[in-house]
Structures are given as structure tokens and as C-alpha cells.
Design an enzyme around this catalytic site. Sequence first.
Site, PDB file in Angstrom:
ATOM      1  N   ASP A 148       0.840  -1.195   0.000  1.00 20.01           N
ATOM      2  CA  ASP A 148       0.000   0.000   0.000  1.00 20.01           C
ATOM      3  C   ASP A 148       0.880   1.252   0.000  1.00 20.01           C
ATOM      4  O   ASP A 148       1.992   1.242   0.544  1.00 20.01           O
ATOM      5  CB  ASP A 148      -0.890   0.036   1.243  1.00 20.01           C
ATOM      6  CG  ASP A 148      -1.901  -1.097   1.284  1.00 20.01           C
ATOM      7  OD1 ASP A 148      -2.268  -1.597   0.209  1.00 20.01           O
ATOM      8  OD2 ASP A 148      -2.302  -1.488   2.396  1.00 20.01           O
ATOM      9  N   ARG A 198     -12.845   1.100  -5.992  1.00 16.43           N
ATOM     10  CA  ARG A 198     -12.503   1.485  -4.622  1.00 16.43           C
ATOM     11  C   ARG A 198     -12.324   2.995  -4.514  1.00 16.43           C
ATOM     12  O   ARG A 198     -11.276   3.491  -4.119  1.00 16.43           O
ATOM     13  CB  ARG A 198     -11.240   0.764  -4.133  1.00 16.43           C
ATOM     14  CG  ARG A 198     -11.350  -0.742  -4.190  1.00 16.43           C
ATOM     15  CD  ARG A 198     -10.165  -1.427  -3.548  1.00 16.43           C
ATOM     16  NE  ARG A 198     -10.289  -2.879  -3.647  1.00 16.43           N
ATOM     17  CZ  ARG A 198      -9.433  -3.751  -3.122  1.00 16.43           C
ATOM     18  NH1 ARG A 198      -8.400  -3.320  -2.438  1.00 16.43           N
ATOM     19  NH2 ARG A 198      -9.622  -5.049  -3.261  1.00 16.43           N
TER      20      ARG A 198
END
Length: 548
Positions: free
Chosen positions: A359, A439
Site C-alpha cells: 500500500d 474502490r
Amino acid sequence: MSISMRAAPRRRRLAAAFGAGLTALVVALGATQFGGTAYAATLFSDDFEDGNSTGWSKSGGSWSVVSDGSQVYRQTSTGADAKAQAGSTWTGQSVSARVKPIAFGSSTRSVGVAARLQSLSNYYSLVLTGSGTAQLRRVSGGGVTTLATATVAVSPGTWYTLRLDAFGSGLTGYVNGTQVATATDGTFTSGKVGLMASYASASFDDVTVTDTAGPGQPSPSGSGQPPSPSPSSSPPPPGTCNTGGSPVGFAAVNAWGRNGTTGGAGGATIEVDTAAELIAAIAQTGPLNICVQGLITVPAGMYNVSSHKSIIGVGANSGISGGGFNIGLPIDDAITSPPANAVQNVIIRNMVFRNASDDSINVQMFSHHIWLDHNDLAQGYDGLIDVKRGSSYVTISWNHTHDHSKNMLLGRDDADDVQDTGRLKVSYHHNWFDGTPQRNPRVRYGEPVHIYNNYYFHNTDVGVACQTDAGCVVEGNYFESVEEPVTNSYAGPGGRCVARNNVYTGNEPGAPDCSGTVEEPSAYYGYTLDNPADVKAIVTAGAGTGKI
């Protein structure tokens, strides 16, 4: 070329050490550079490990890069006034190098370093002489004026670390960390740096220039001048980034024992420009404002950010590449409510994130009061910004996300209900979701999740996906060419959502698919919506880096 400016690692040996043992390196650097010591930004460095002297211009003598335990820059002639210069025009500067005299043409000849070098005949220098002295000199028009002298044992074949600090009109010279000479002179206010071998042969290595004086000890005999600031007494120098500003939305709410989000307020402001400095700084305890200079490449991995930090990029092109930031304790399913030591009060603004190995930013394990603002995120591996496992009171605002598929996740899994239910309170506003397919965000359990005044462009899968009993308020957004702008029936158990006052436009825009009732964000904070028709212009002009 082994020269490195602000955004590059100081020395190629550091890069090699990262590959071999990052943890040991970070611990060591954290202890020596971040444990209450002064912080310096590296303006220039060269350790010649790449085998060349690219970036150095020389006059006189015979210069080459050779092996002497490591690669060094050597001048072999004792019959020439040999000089080499490099760098840019800097004002305050501390130039340090390891210097090994090999032979002196006579006892009056010298080797050393130069600061504020305006030309090869105008500069300040700190030199060692064959007669056993250290001299602080001003060379003007080729004429030499000795400003200060100290007796120093000088043995050919021995390495010495010379450092010359030039700040304001103050000049201070150090040999092996001990202050040996000081003077006041205002002739030269800026310039490059240099290496001097005047009718002497010598080797030079580990040249480093910083914008802050490094550690040193005053001479035992005293000099009549105040010593250079010691690491235990001098505060960190000011950084060069905007540490002001306050969030709007959930990060501003007083909750969980915390009044709003202030980041490093009350702490020192420092500047970092290497991976080691950055990794050590973000892990420090206590409040700290960290100005990130340049796009810093870090080794693959997620690096922990501790509580009470502001991490701010300098200009529009500073940030990290290769890794990501983790805000939160290690994952533990047995923890089902906010622990006392949860990470809190973190601000990340004006940062570029590229090529993350996992991430780009991950927020987890009941972390709270987090503000992620005006960042530019792209080309990561997993999520660009993920918030999960009970984290709450987060504002994600004015970010530009692009060139990436899985954009922002809120709530990791349908099975995390014990940690997530009643939490994951996040505000998303004025973000530019630029061609990110999905998302944007994808939400589980959180309520209320407030998604307002964002600009959605060409999101080919879904805009807002509100599922697994989440409660989303989606208002005042501008959706352009988004196939499914808002839905509470996307893949998996459904959520609840309210969609109001949004703009849907572009090629065959989809319609919102929303139902249910949701707790209103106005129960937590006040806010003012921009006219949704103006959101595209407002967000594209204001989102991303270089805008604060």
C-alpha cells in the site's frame, strides 16, 4: 556519477547497506541522527564508489579515482597547485571530507577543503600543512590570508577528517571532530566547495556538504569564539515546508480522548532527504514536523509512522517511491476496542507516492485522528490509501489519485465486523479520482462515511461502493463518465447509502443505486458544500501537490 543532490541518497554505500541490512542501518542512524541531535539536509555528497569523478572540475596536478581501501579521489603531483571544485552556489554550508596527505613538496605546502568557492582563486579553506599546523585561510585573487592557525600533528599516510563551517560571517574549522580554528570574515557569502592539494599529493574521500553545522568539540585551549552548536544543545534547523493548516471533517472531531488533529505541532521542524533519515524520523516518539525534500527512493516495504507526526513534502515533487507508510499497531484480532497506545494524530500532506511495493498509505488497528491531504498517489501495488480494523476520525482530502486500479479501501474484510462496526468514521472530500477503476472508496461497516465534493472521472468499474452494512452519505460530487457512480449492491453483502445533490455527466453516466437510512455527518461536524456544478473546476485546480 556519484554526486548526489538533495533528493538522492548521501552515499552509494548507504544504498548498498540498505540491501544488506536495513534494520541495523536505520537503528544506527536513528540513534546518531535523530536521537535529539541536530538535523541537516545534505546538499551534496560523493564517495567515489562509482569509480569516476563526474561533476568535479579540476585545475593543476594529476587527479584520478583509485582504490585505497575504498574508492578515493587522489592527486599525485607535488609540483602543482592542484584544486578541484564541485557543487552549486550555496550560502550557509558545512563541507566535510576525509583527507590523507601522502607527501608535501615542502613543510609550507598544504592539503585540505574549501568552502564558498567562487572561483579557483577566491574561497575559504581549511588546510593541513607539512609543518604540522591547521590553517583557516581566505584566498582572494590568488593571495592567501591566514585567518587562524592551530598546531596539529600531521603525518603523511594518515587519514584526517576536515570540516569547514561557513554560516553568516562565521568560519569554524574542525579536525577529527575537534574545533581547531575560528574566524569572522564577510568577504565571500556563497559559493561551491573544493578540494585543495597545493604542491602536495593527497587522497580525498567521503565529501559531504550540509546546510547545518554538524557535531564537533571546542578546542581545549579555547579560541575566544563561541563553539559550534553541539548536538545536545542546538535545536533542529527550520524545515522548508508548510506545517500549518487544519482538517475539515472527521479528523477535526473531538473524540477518543483527542481534540482534533494537529500532527507534529509543538515539536521540532526538520528536513530529511534520504531514506534513512526519513524512516528514522517517522518512527520517532513525540511530536515532530518532517519536511521531505525530493522524491526519496526507499527499499520495498511498509514503514511505521508513530503518533504526533506531520510529514509534509517540499514543493510539488517531494515524496517517496518504492515503499509505503503504515499508520498503526501490528494486526491483532484479539484487540476489539481502541487500545491506549493506538497510533494517533498523524498528518501527511503534499507528498508524492509512487511504485509502492504494497500500500502507499495504510491506516490500521484503531489508529485515529489522521489527516491525508493534498497528496499525489499513483502506480502502487495494492491500495493507494487503505483504512481498516477499527481506525476512525480520518479525513482524506484534496488528493489526486491516478494510474492505479485499486484506489481506496475502507474496511478490509466482511469478517472484521467486531473491530469495524461503529467505527471507520472517515470524510472524503475534494479528491480527484482520476481514471481509477474501483474502490473510490469501497466501504465496509463504517458509519457515517461522508463522501462529498469529490471529482470522479472515467472510473470504469464503480465510484462509491457502500457494502457490508456500511452507511455512506454521498453528496455534492461531480461524476463524469462513471459507469456505476454510487451503489450499495456491489459484490458482497449490501450496505446503506444516501446520494443527494450530485452531478452525473459524460458518456452514458450511470444512475446511483442507493437505499436505506444513514446517520448524518452533521451530527459530528459542520461543513459547507461547494456547488456540485463547480466541483470539477475547483478540484482539478486545487487537488494534489504544490497547492498548499
